[in-house]
Design an enzyme around this catalytic site. Structure first.
Site, PDB file in Angstrom:
ATOM      1  N   LYS A   7       2.470  12.319   6.319  1.00  0.00           N
ATOM      2  CA  LYS A   7       3.715  11.549   6.343  1.00  0.00           C
ATOM      3  C   LYS A   7       4.788  12.394   5.659  1.00  0.00           C
ATOM      4  CE  LYS A   7       5.746   7.084   5.232  1.00  0.00           C
ATOM      5  NZ  LYS A   7       5.587   5.799   4.566  1.00  0.00           N
ATOM      6  N   HIS A  39      10.546 -18.177   7.411  1.00  0.00           N
ATOM      7  CA  HIS A  39       9.795 -18.821   8.484  1.00  0.00           C
ATOM      8  C   HIS A  39       9.326 -20.182   8.011  1.00  0.00           C
ATOM      9  CE1 HIS A  39       6.917 -19.417  11.705  1.00  0.00           C
ATOM     10  NE2 HIS A  39       5.983 -19.626  10.795  1.00  0.00           N
ATOM     11  N   ARG A  96       8.027  14.173  -1.040  1.00  0.00           N
ATOM     12  CA  ARG A  96       8.506  14.885   0.157  1.00  0.00           C
ATOM     13  C   ARG A  96       7.544  16.005   0.487  1.00  0.00           C
ATOM     14  NH1 ARG A  96      13.180  12.877   1.818  1.00  0.00           N
ATOM     15  NH2 ARG A  96      14.530  11.917   0.275  1.00  0.00           N
ATOM     16  N   LYS A 117      19.566   0.749   8.113  1.00  0.00           N
ATOM     17  CA  LYS A 117      19.795   1.996   8.861  1.00  0.00           C
ATOM     18  C   LYS A 117      19.737   1.761  10.365  1.00  0.00           C
ATOM     19  CE  LYS A 117      17.111   4.703   5.836  1.00  0.00           C
ATOM     20  NZ  LYS A 117      16.223   5.837   5.623  1.00  0.00           N
ATOM     21  N   ARG A 121       0.836  -1.208   0.000  1.00  0.00           N
ATOM     22  CA  ARG A 121       0.000   0.000   0.000  1.00  0.00           C
ATOM     23  C   ARG A 121       0.869   1.255   0.000  1.00  0.00           C
ATOM     24  NH1 ARG A 121      -1.480   3.216   4.149  1.00  0.00           N
ATOM     25  NH2 ARG A 121      -0.949   1.678   5.727  1.00  0.00           N
ATOM     26  N   THR A 146       8.408   6.759  -0.731  1.00  0.00           N
ATOM     27  CA  THR A 146       8.868   6.393  -2.069  1.00  0.00           C
ATOM     28  C   THR A 146       7.925   5.357  -2.658  1.00  0.00           C
ATOM     29  OG1 THR A 146      11.179   6.806  -1.480  1.00  0.00           O
ATOM     30  CG2 THR A 146      10.790   5.394  -3.391  1.00  0.00           C
ATOM     31  N   HIS A 148       4.212   1.568  -0.788  1.00  0.00           N
ATOM     32  CA  HIS A 148       5.372   1.717  -1.667  1.00  0.00           C
ATOM     33  C   HIS A 148       5.230   1.185  -3.091  1.00  0.00           C
ATOM     34  CE1 HIS A 148       7.608   3.202   1.730  1.00  0.00           C
ATOM     35  NE2 HIS A 148       7.270   2.129   2.424  1.00  0.00           N
ATOM     36  N   MET A 206       7.775  11.830   4.221  1.00  0.00           N
ATOM     37  CA  MET A 206       8.343  11.386   2.948  1.00  0.00           C
ATOM     38  C   MET A 206       7.944   9.948   2.677  1.00  0.00           C
ATOM     39  SD  MET A 206      12.360  10.922   3.721  1.00  0.00           S
ATOM     40  CE  MET A 206      12.706  11.626   5.307  1.00  0.00           C
TER      41      MET A 206
END
Length: 147
Positions: free
Chosen positions: A69, A142, A113, A94, A38, A73, A40, A71
Site C-alpha cells: 500500500k 441509518h 509512505r 476529495k 484495522r 495514516t 487507521h 501510503m
C-alpha cells in the site's frame, strides 16, 4: 468399510478447510468500520513512533499482502475521539461528496509512505509522526428500526 472411508474423507475436508479458510484474509469478512479500525487506528501505539513502526504496522495490519500500500495514516487517539469528528465541521471530501468532517483539534498521527526504491514483497516505509487535523468520511445515519 464405506462409512469409515466417508468419515476419513470428511475429516480431511474439515482439516483442509481449517487451513484454507483463514488464508482467505480478514479483509474479506470485515465491515467498513472494522476495516477503518484495522487500517487507521492505533490507540495504544507509542508516539513518537520508532523508525521501523510503519514497516511493522503495515505488515501486521495486512496492508502488504499481495502488494505494498503506497501510503497510510495511523491515528493515536481513542476511537471515541475519532468517531466524535462526525459531529464536527463538515467539509467536501476529495471525491466531491459532502459526508466528510474535519477534526476541530489536532490529533497525534503517524504517516507511512512507501519508499521509492521499495518493491513488493519487501515493502519499506518512511515513518513520520505529527499532530494534524484529520478529515474523515462519515456514513449517513441509518434508521434500523422503530420500537
Amino acid at each position: 468399510m464405506g462409512l469409515e472411508k466417508s468419515f476419513l474423507l470428511f475429516s480431511l475436508l474439515v482439516l483442509v478447510l481449517g487451513w484454507v479458510q483463514p488464508s482467505l484474509g480478514v479483509e474479506s469478512r470485515e465491515t467498513q468500520t472494522q476495516k477503518f479500525q484495522r487500517q487507521h487506528m492505533d490507540e495504544e501505539g507509542h508516539f513518537p513512533s520508532s523508525p521501523t513502526y510503519c514497516n511493522q504496522m503495515m505488515k501486521s495490519r495486512g496492508m502488504t499482502s499481495g502488494s505494498c500500500k503506497p501510503m497510510n495514516t495511523f491515528v493515536h487517539e481513542p476511537l471515541e475521539t475519532v468517531q466524535a469528528i462526525c459531529s464536527q465541521g463538515q467539509v467536501t471530501c476529495k471525491n466531491g461528496k459532502r459526508n466528510c468532517h474535519k477534526s476541530s483539534s489536532t490529533l497525534r498521527i503517524t504517516d507511512c509512505r512507501l519508499k521509492g526504491s521499495s518493491k513488493y514483497p519487501k515493502c519499506d516505509y518512511t515513518t513520520t509522526d505529527s499532530q494534524k487535523h484529520i478529515i474523515i468520511a462519515c456514513d449517513v445515519v441509518h434508521l434500523d428500526a422503530t420500537v
